[in-house]
Design an enzyme around this catalytic site. Structure first.
Site, PDB file in Angstrom:
ATOM      1  N   CYS A   1      38.555  -7.011  32.505  1.00 48.43           N
ATOM      2  CA  CYS A   1      38.828  -5.579  32.728  1.00 48.43           C
ATOM      3  C   CYS A   1      39.479  -4.947  31.495  1.00 48.43           C
ATOM      4  O   CYS A   1      40.625  -5.261  31.177  1.00 48.43           O
ATOM      5  CB  CYS A   1      39.722  -5.443  33.963  1.00 48.43           C
TER       6      CYS A   1
ATOM      7  N   CYS B   1      42.705  -3.041  32.149  1.00 43.40           N
ATOM      8  CA  CYS B   1      43.778  -4.003  32.441  1.00 43.40           C
ATOM      9  C   CYS B   1      44.387  -4.520  31.141  1.00 43.40           C
ATOM     10  O   CYS B   1      45.609  -4.621  31.012  1.00 43.40           O
ATOM     11  CB  CYS B   1      43.242  -5.178  33.252  1.00 43.40           C
TER      12      CYS B   1
END
Length: 102
Positions: free
Chosen positions: A31, A34
């Protein structure tokens, strides 16, 4: 302090039984947002001794992701007294997380 990586085996003791508030970052290695959020969390963990910072990889801990109904990441949940107090979804600036923590 730094952001401590937790597992399903350590979650209860580190988060649910913690005496202080715990900010948990639910993330995945793949991600992008993230990965962009992590330095912000690391910086906040150095500034805020009153909050414990932790991270859970949802791919490695799917039961926790299911338990807390994580459907979008990054998802940051603030736990107080062993219960979810608030959550923030998506990449947010440091100032927003500071406000989130109070």
């Amino acid at each position: 302090m730094a952001v401590k990586t937790l597992t399903e085996a350590t979650f209860k003791e580190e988060v649910l039984q913690a005496a202080q508030p715990v900010l948990v970052d639910f993330y995945a290695d793949w991600c992008g947002p993230c990965r962009m959020l992590r330095p912000t969390l690391e910086a906040l963990s150095e500034e805020r001794a009153d909050v414990k910072f932790a991270a859970i990889n949802i791919d490695e801990n799917p039961d926790l992701a299911d338990e807390f109904d994580i459907s979008s990441i990054p998802c940051v949940i603030l736990f107080k007294n062993g219960a979810e107090a608030d959550r923030s979804i998506g990449l947010v600036p440091k100032e927003a997380l500071e406000d989130f923590l109070g």
